[in-house]
Design a protein around this motif. Structure first.
Motif, mmCIF file in Angstrom:
data_model
loop_
_atom_site.group_PDB
_atom_site.id
_atom_site.type_symbol
_atom_site.label_atom_id
_atom_site.label_comp_id
_atom_site.label_asym_id
_atom_site.label_seq_id
_atom_site.Cartn_x
_atom_site.Cartn_y
_atom_site.Cartn_z
ATOM 1 N N SER A 291 -33.958 -23.158 -36.003
ATOM 2 C CA SER A 291 -32.678 -23.562 -36.578
ATOM 3 C C SER A 291 -31.517 -23.059 -35.729
ATOM 4 C CB SER A 291 -32.537 -22.997 -37.999
ATOM 5 O OG SER A 291 -33.573 -23.466 -38.831
ATOM 6 N N LYS A 292 -30.398 -23.792 -35.758
ATOM 7 C CA LYS A 292 -29.190 -23.360 -35.077
ATOM 8 C C LYS A 292 -28.379 -22.455 -35.998
ATOM 9 C CE LYS A 292 -28.418 -27.197 -31.872
ATOM 10 N NZ LYS A 292 -27.444 -28.217 -31.405
ATOM 11 N N PRO A 293 -27.893 -21.337 -35.489
ATOM 12 C CA PRO A 293 -27.016 -20.507 -36.319
ATOM 13 C C PRO A 293 -25.624 -21.105 -36.395
ATOM 14 C CG PRO A 293 -27.173 -19.580 -34.114
ATOM 15 C CD PRO A 293 -28.109 -20.761 -34.144
ATOM 16 N N MET A 294 -24.928 -20.817 -37.481
ATOM 17 C CA MET A 294 -23.495 -21.082 -37.526
ATOM 18 C C MET A 294 -22.809 -19.975 -36.732
ATOM 19 S SD MET A 294 -23.038 -23.791 -39.382
ATOM 20 C CE MET A 294 -21.253 -23.695 -39.611
ATOM 21 N N ASN A 295 -21.563 -20.172 -36.400
ATOM 22 C CA ASN A 295 -20.820 -19.125 -35.681
ATOM 23 C C ASN A 295 -20.363 -18.009 -36.609
ATOM 24 O OD1 ASN A 295 -18.982 -20.943 -36.934
ATOM 25 N ND2 ASN A 295 -17.323 -20.257 -35.602
ATOM 26 N N THR A 296 -20.853 -18.024 -37.858
ATOM 27 C CA THR A 296 -20.551 -16.943 -38.803
ATOM 28 C C THR A 296 -21.829 -16.280 -39.318
ATOM 29 O OG1 THR A 296 -20.509 -18.511 -40.659
ATOM 30 C CG2 THR A 296 -18.411 -18.050 -39.565
ATOM 31 N N ASP A 297 -22.988 -16.675 -38.783
ATOM 32 C CA ASP A 297 -24.257 -16.083 -39.204
ATOM 33 C C ASP A 297 -24.550 -14.817 -38.412
ATOM 34 O OD1 ASP A 297 -24.938 -17.942 -41.162
ATOM 35 O OD2 ASP A 297 -25.893 -19.297 -39.718
ATOM 36 N N ARG A 298 -25.614 -14.127 -38.791
ATOM 37 C CA ARG A 298 -26.142 -13.015 -38.003
ATOM 38 C C ARG A 298 -27.333 -13.521 -37.203
ATOM 39 N NH1 ARG A 298 -23.964 -8.107 -39.584
ATOM 40 N NH2 ARG A 298 -22.967 -8.108 -41.646
ATOM 41 N N PHE B 138 -19.872 -13.743 -36.440
ATOM 42 C CA PHE B 138 -18.522 -13.984 -36.962
ATOM 43 C C PHE B 138 -17.558 -13.066 -36.214
ATOM 44 C CE2 PHE B 138 -15.902 -14.105 -41.197
ATOM 45 C CZ PHE B 138 -14.899 -14.782 -40.532
ATOM 46 N N ALA B 139 -16.974 -13.589 -35.139
ATOM 47 C CA ALA B 139 -16.158 -12.766 -34.250
ATOM 48 C C ALA B 139 -15.012 -12.082 -34.967
ATOM 49 C CB ALA B 139 -15.612 -13.624 -33.101
ATOM 50 N N TYR B 140 -14.444 -12.717 -35.999
ATOM 51 C CA TYR B 140 -13.283 -12.152 -36.674
ATOM 52 C C TYR B 140 -13.606 -11.708 -38.092
ATOM 53 C CZ TYR B 140 -11.326 -13.871 -32.497
ATOM 54 O OH TYR B 140 -11.099 -14.079 -31.172
ATOM 55 N N SER B 141 -14.877 -11.390 -38.302
ATOM 56 C CA SER B 141 -15.256 -10.810 -39.587
ATOM 57 C C SER B 141 -14.523 -9.494 -39.784
ATOM 58 C CB SER B 141 -16.763 -10.544 -39.619
ATOM 59 O OG SER B 141 -17.104 -9.697 -40.699
ATOM 60 N N PRO B 142 -14.028 -9.235 -40.994
ATOM 61 C CA PRO B 142 -13.380 -7.939 -41.242
ATOM 62 C C PRO B 142 -14.347 -6.772 -41.071
ATOM 63 C CG PRO B 142 -13.698 -9.146 -43.289
ATOM 64 C CD PRO B 142 -14.001 -10.102 -42.184
ATOM 65 N N GLU B 143 -15.660 -7.074 -41.049
ATOM 66 C CA GLU B 143 -16.659 -6.034 -40.802
ATOM 67 C C GLU B 143 -16.851 -5.777 -39.314
ATOM 68 O OE1 GLU B 143 -19.955 -5.942 -44.245
ATOM 69 O OE2 GLU B 143 -20.122 -7.643 -42.872
ATOM 70 N N GLY B 144 -16.342 -6.669 -38.488
ATOM 71 C CA GLY B 144 -16.540 -6.557 -37.052
ATOM 72 C C GLY B 144 -17.626 -7.504 -36.587
ATOM 73 N N GLY B 145 -17.436 -8.103 -35.421
ATOM 74 C CA GLY B 145 -18.408 -9.054 -34.895
ATOM 75 C C GLY B 145 -18.457 -9.011 -33.392
ATOM 76 N N TYR C 231 -19.646 -25.289 -36.829
ATOM 77 C CA TYR C 231 -18.696 -24.204 -36.594
ATOM 78 C C TYR C 231 -17.724 -24.090 -37.761
ATOM 79 C CZ TYR C 231 -20.329 -24.046 -31.782
ATOM 80 O OH TYR C 231 -21.116 -23.914 -30.659
ATOM 81 N N LEU C 232 -17.322 -22.834 -38.073
ATOM 82 C CA LEU C 232 -16.369 -22.556 -39.138
ATOM 83 C C LEU C 232 -15.272 -21.640 -38.597
ATOM 84 C CD1 LEU C 232 -18.971 -21.774 -41.936
ATOM 85 C CD2 LEU C 232 -17.591 -23.855 -41.771
ATOM 86 N N TYR C 233 -14.030 -21.889 -39.003
ATOM 87 C CA TYR C 233 -12.901 -21.090 -38.532
ATOM 88 C C TYR C 233 -11.972 -20.746 -39.686
ATOM 89 C CZ TYR C 233 -14.468 -22.868 -34.025
ATOM 90 O OH TYR C 233 -15.237 -23.192 -32.935
ATOM 91 N N ASP C 234 -11.434 -19.528 -39.639
ATOM 92 C CA ASP C 234 -10.452 -19.090 -40.623
ATOM 93 C C ASP C 234 -9.070 -19.242 -39.992
ATOM 94 O OD1 ASP C 234 -8.941 -17.954 -42.567
ATOM 95 O OD2 ASP C 234 -10.032 -16.049 -42.658
ATOM 96 N N PHE C 235 -8.438 -20.376 -40.243
ATOM 97 C CA PHE C 235 -7.174 -20.703 -39.588
ATOM 98 C C PHE C 235 -5.964 -20.075 -40.252
ATOM 99 C CE2 PHE C 235 -9.572 -24.561 -38.002
ATOM 100 C CZ PHE C 235 -9.620 -24.116 -36.691
ATOM 101 N N ARG C 236 -6.178 -19.113 -41.154
ATOM 102 C CA ARG C 236 -5.034 -18.414 -41.743
ATOM 103 C C ARG C 236 -4.321 -17.556 -40.705
ATOM 104 N NH1 ARG C 236 -7.895 -15.712 -46.866
ATOM 105 N NH2 ARG C 236 -9.526 -15.488 -45.267
ATOM 106 N N ASN C 237 -4.983 -17.229 -39.628
ATOM 107 C CA ASN C 237 -4.354 -16.480 -38.539
ATOM 108 C C ASN C 237 -3.550 -17.468 -37.695
ATOM 109 O OD1 ASN C 237 -3.639 -15.007 -36.286
ATOM 110 N ND2 ASN C 237 -5.640 -14.018 -36.056
ATOM 111 N N ILE D 215 -11.084 -28.336 -39.158
ATOM 112 C CA ILE D 215 -10.765 -27.716 -40.447
ATOM 113 C C ILE D 215 -11.836 -28.051 -41.495
ATOM 114 C CG2 ILE D 215 -9.088 -27.625 -42.326
ATOM 115 C CD1 ILE D 215 -6.903 -28.240 -40.250
ATOM 116 N N ASP D 216 -12.361 -27.027 -42.158
ATOM 117 C CA ASP D 216 -13.355 -27.193 -43.230
ATOM 118 C C ASP D 216 -12.773 -26.634 -44.527
ATOM 119 O OD1 ASP D 216 -15.884 -28.113 -41.720
ATOM 120 O OD2 ASP D 216 -15.287 -26.361 -40.563
ATOM 121 N N ASP D 217 -11.883 -27.380 -45.147
ATOM 122 C CA ASP D 217 -11.118 -26.893 -46.298
ATOM 123 C C ASP D 217 -11.037 -27.989 -47.347
ATOM 124 O OD1 ASP D 217 -9.364 -25.708 -48.051
ATOM 125 O OD2 ASP D 217 -7.638 -25.747 -46.700
ATOM 126 N N THR D 218 -11.919 -27.945 -48.331
ATOM 127 C CA THR D 218 -12.019 -29.011 -49.330
ATOM 128 C C THR D 218 -10.729 -29.225 -50.099
ATOM 129 O OG1 THR D 218 -14.412 -28.731 -49.620
ATOM 130 C CG2 THR D 218 -13.200 -29.730 -51.445
#
Length: 389
Positions: free
Chosen positions: A117-124, A152-159, A262-268, A280-283
């Protein structure tokens, strides 16, 4: 692997980050952050030159940890070696990446895509790697060992660095075998490749390792062994101030509305001032991407609440004279699923997926509401549930 954790605050476009150096008269010299677009032009020229003046040898040793290891060396005039740029066995590929208002084009090679399987850019992921500068110096390596990373490069946990989160999803995992007695895991059929990263998708003005210069372009050869699907909705603890990953019951890979992987948090908005609409993935259009939104459809009811099963429909339940297995999961899966024979102690069988808005008489669910193809699931339908005054 602490080196790939963002233990420093990621550099943001438009915010001056300074370093202090002492001149001969001990005056402090302030060095402003370089312009991302100008730096990318220089980085791209350097990477293209590297690809045209170096050749690559791929080790083929199936069944050994060295299989698909890569050795890159400088071409010596007259040695007959073909450059990475010109070789045809592993055609050079590119991926377009939008970051810090720059439209990057990242070069990479696929030695083997993988079979899983392919990982998402927010998976481990579980992977091994080796990294070097354009001068050939190796600055870090996992020495063939499998290690776990947060993509997840911009995870608040670190990536990881951003380039990793962009290229690894182009590959698939492999298969694994666990040795009886020792518990040693070996991998096969895994994805393997090489990525060539501009500094803007690496450490940019930060140093690399103990002596790597700022604004370094980076080369990584890597192998993708396994992945862990993540559910990344998070909150900040009011008592500790730390990050608490809660999730909303829907894994990230199922919140990829546009299906691009791919998923992105565009609030930044400093980093992403003009995000392409197709990313953009925002229902509900509230500016919070579904994968970090606790209420995906913006109807005032959390996703977790909307996909929770009724208490009398969990596990094996007697309905009239018939016993029905509603599944062991507390939350509906995305779609109906069969039991996994690889986990004999767990029954994953689930005859129903997340339902659509009920279509039965008096607002009741009918079987097709749980299984119909293309149904608008209730946590994405803001007309359900009906709010009562």
């Amino acid at each position: 692997m602490n080196k790939f954790k963002y233990y420093f605050i990621l550099l943001l476009a438009g915010i001056a980050i300074v370093s202090c150096n002492k001149s001969d008269d001990d005056d402090v010299v302030t060095v402003p952050l370089r312009d991302y677009k100008e730096q990318y032009k220089a980085d791209n020229d350097s990477i293209v030159n590297y690809l045209k003046t170096n050749y690559m040898t791929v080790i083929h040793a199936p069944g050994t940890p060295q299989d698909l290891d890569v050795v890159i060396k400088k071409i010596v005039p007259g040695d007959g070696n073909v450059s990475i740029w010109d070789q045809k066995e592993y055609p050079l590929q590119t991926r377009k990446v939008y970051s810090n208002d720059v439209n990057y084009e990242v070069y990479f090679l696929s030695l083997r895509e993988g079979t899983g399987s392919k990982p998402m850019n927010t998976d481990r992921i579980v992977a091994s790697y080796s990294g070097n500068f354009l001068n050939g110096k190796v600055f870090d390596s996992s020495y063939g060992n499998a290690e776990t990373f947060n993509l997840f490069a911009y995870s608040p946990e670190g990536g990881v660095i951003e380039g990793w989160s962009e290229i690894f999803p182009q590959f698939k995992t492999g298969t694994s075998t666990t040795a009886t007695g020792t518990g040693v895991i070996t991998y096969d059929n895994y994805g393997a490749g090489v990525m060539f990263l501009p500094s803007g998708l690496g450490y940019y003005a930060g140093t690399v390792g103990s002596d790597g210069p700022a604004y370094s372009c980076l080369v990584f050869s890597f192998k993708l062994f396994d992945l862990q699907r993540m559910d990344n909705e998070y909150t900040i603890s009011s008592s500790t101030g730390g990050v608490v990953i809660l999730g909303d019951g829907v894994p990230d890979y199922l919140e990829d509305v546009n299906g691009d992987g791919y998923l992105y948090d565009f609030r930044n908005t400093t980093k992403y001032p003009n995000p392409p609409k197709e990313l953009i993935d925002d229902t509900d259009g509230d500016g919070v991407a579904d994968f970090v939104d606790f209420d995906d459809d913006g109807d005032g009811f959390t996703t977790r609440f909307e996909i929770t099963k009724p208490t009398n429909e969990i596990g094996i339940v007697k309905v009239g004279d018939v016993y029905i297995n509603y599944g062991t999961g507390f939350y509906y899966p995305w779609d109906a699923r069969e039991d996994n024979p690889g986990t004999p102690n767990t029954n994953e069988f689930e005859p129903r997926g997340i339902p659509r808005k009920p279509t039965g008489a008096n607002g009741t669910f009918v079987p097709e509401d749980y299984t119909a193809e293309g149904r608008l699931r209730i946590h994405l339908d803001k007309t359900y549930p009906i709010k009562k005054n």
